[in-house]
Enzyme design. Sequence first.
Site, PDB file in Angstrom:
ATOM      1  N   ASN A   9      -4.454  -0.499  -3.122  1.00 58.00           N
ATOM      2  CA  ASN A   9      -3.615  -1.645  -2.791  1.00 58.00           C
ATOM      3  C   ASN A   9      -4.059  -2.190  -1.428  1.00 58.00           C
ATOM      4  O   ASN A   9      -3.933  -1.498  -0.417  1.00 58.00           O
ATOM      5  CB  ASN A   9      -2.151  -1.179  -2.757  1.00 58.00           C
ATOM      6  N   HIS A  89       6.860  -2.731  -5.570  1.00 63.20           N
ATOM      7  CA  HIS A  89       6.356  -1.876  -4.494  1.00 63.20           C
ATOM      8  C   HIS A  89       7.441  -1.713  -3.436  1.00 63.20           C
ATOM      9  O   HIS A  89       8.261  -2.617  -3.235  1.00 63.20           O
ATOM     10  CB  HIS A  89       5.085  -2.496  -3.878  1.00 63.20           C
ATOM     11  N   GLU A 137       5.980   6.671  -5.237  1.00 60.79           N
ATOM     12  CA  GLU A 137       5.565   6.690  -3.827  1.00 60.79           C
ATOM     13  C   GLU A 137       6.786   6.902  -2.936  1.00 60.79           C
ATOM     14  O   GLU A 137       7.622   5.996  -2.805  1.00 60.79           O
ATOM     15  CB  GLU A 137       4.942   5.344  -3.440  1.00 60.79           C
ATOM     16  N   GLY A 176       0.057   8.317   1.547  1.00 61.73           N
ATOM     17  CA  GLY A 176      -0.677   9.274   2.371  1.00 61.73           C
ATOM     18  C   GLY A 176      -1.910   9.876   1.719  1.00 61.73           C
ATOM     19  O   GLY A 176      -2.517  10.797   2.267  1.00 61.73           O
ATOM     20  N   ALA A 197      -3.687   3.052  -0.143  1.00 63.54           N
ATOM     21  CA  ALA A 197      -4.033   1.862   0.631  1.00 63.54           C
ATOM     22  C   ALA A 197      -4.785   2.240   1.899  1.00 63.54           C
ATOM     23  O   ALA A 197      -6.011   2.189   1.950  1.00 63.54           O
ATOM     24  CB  ALA A 197      -2.769   1.075   0.959  1.00 63.54           C
ATOM     25  N   SER A 198      -4.041   2.681   2.935  1.00 66.62           N
ATOM     26  CA  SER A 198      -4.654   2.841   4.261  1.00 66.62           C
ATOM     27  C   SER A 198      -5.807   3.825   4.293  1.00 66.62           C
ATOM     28  O   SER A 198      -6.735   3.658   5.077  1.00 66.62           O
ATOM     29  CB  SER A 198      -3.584   3.244   5.288  1.00 66.62           C
TER      30      SER A 198
HETATM   31  O1  G3P Z   1       0.641   1.081  -2.645  1.00 67.18           O
HETATM   32  C1  G3P Z   1       0.019   2.095  -1.952  1.00 67.18           C
HETATM   33  C2  G3P Z   1       0.790   2.564  -0.825  1.00 67.18           C
HETATM   34  O2  G3P Z   1       2.044   2.084  -0.584  1.00 67.18           O
HETATM   35  C3  G3P Z   1       0.439   3.816  -0.184  1.00 67.18           C
HETATM   36  O3  G3P Z   1      -0.008   3.441   1.060  1.00 67.18           O
HETATM   37  O4  G3P Z   1      -1.331   3.662   3.057  1.00 67.18           O
HETATM   38  O5  G3P Z   1       0.089   5.557   2.279  1.00 67.18           O
HETATM   39  O6  G3P Z   1      -1.976   4.967   1.028  1.00 67.18           O
HETATM   40  P1  G3P Z   1      -0.858   4.463   1.907  1.00 67.18           P
END
Ligand code: G3P
Length: 217
Positions: A9, A89, A137, A176, A197-198
Amino acid sequence: MNTPLIAINLKTYAEATGEKAVALAKLCESIDKEHIALACQATDINRVSSVGIDVMAEHVDSAKQGQGTGLVTPEAVKEAGAVGTLLNHSEHRLEREEMEKCIERAKENNLSIILCAEDDKEAEEFANLNVDFIAVEPPDLIGGDVSVTTRPELVSDSVKKVKAKNPDMKVLVGAGVKTKDDIVKALELGAEGVLLASGVVKAADQEEVLNDLVDGL
Ligand code: G3P
């Protein structure tokens, strides 16, 4: 979108907007276009889809085409090249009635849907909706360095509860996730992929991280 799936994402990160989204898509395409899908901003769907990797919208509205200034219709993202959409989301939560309308409208346009849930209880509530994946999530871990797989019961309970109601529903987990070990653990616990994502977008070396993640499949 194939399983096991690594859905990335791009959110509204500067590191993955415009031409940077295209560069990341090219990297993903060269590493594993069968198992990686990207969710990007509506404004980038067209250019990212031209790379030849599955692209999703991060959200679609339920509005019909016509008088809906500023809204993003499923028809528009489809025409731009998206094969699917995220919905609900944590950073774009929907009321149940609106969520169901969005699902209906996305499905009218044959878009695959990843519907996000905040925990196993919510995942169970969503198990019979007309979507392709439920992504669990935990909001408190999103954007941090602690993987959802450090809560193994959350992952396995989500899978168990969803499959009990609907054996065909696919379950992803996210928040995470950053390494091969996180993916291996998620798959061991019964998930069919991850949403992240990150870990990729903010990585100093995106290629290294992507290779490591794909190694976990
Ligand atoms: O949609 C993916 C997300 O919300 C998780 O974000 O940065 O923890 O991988 P992250």
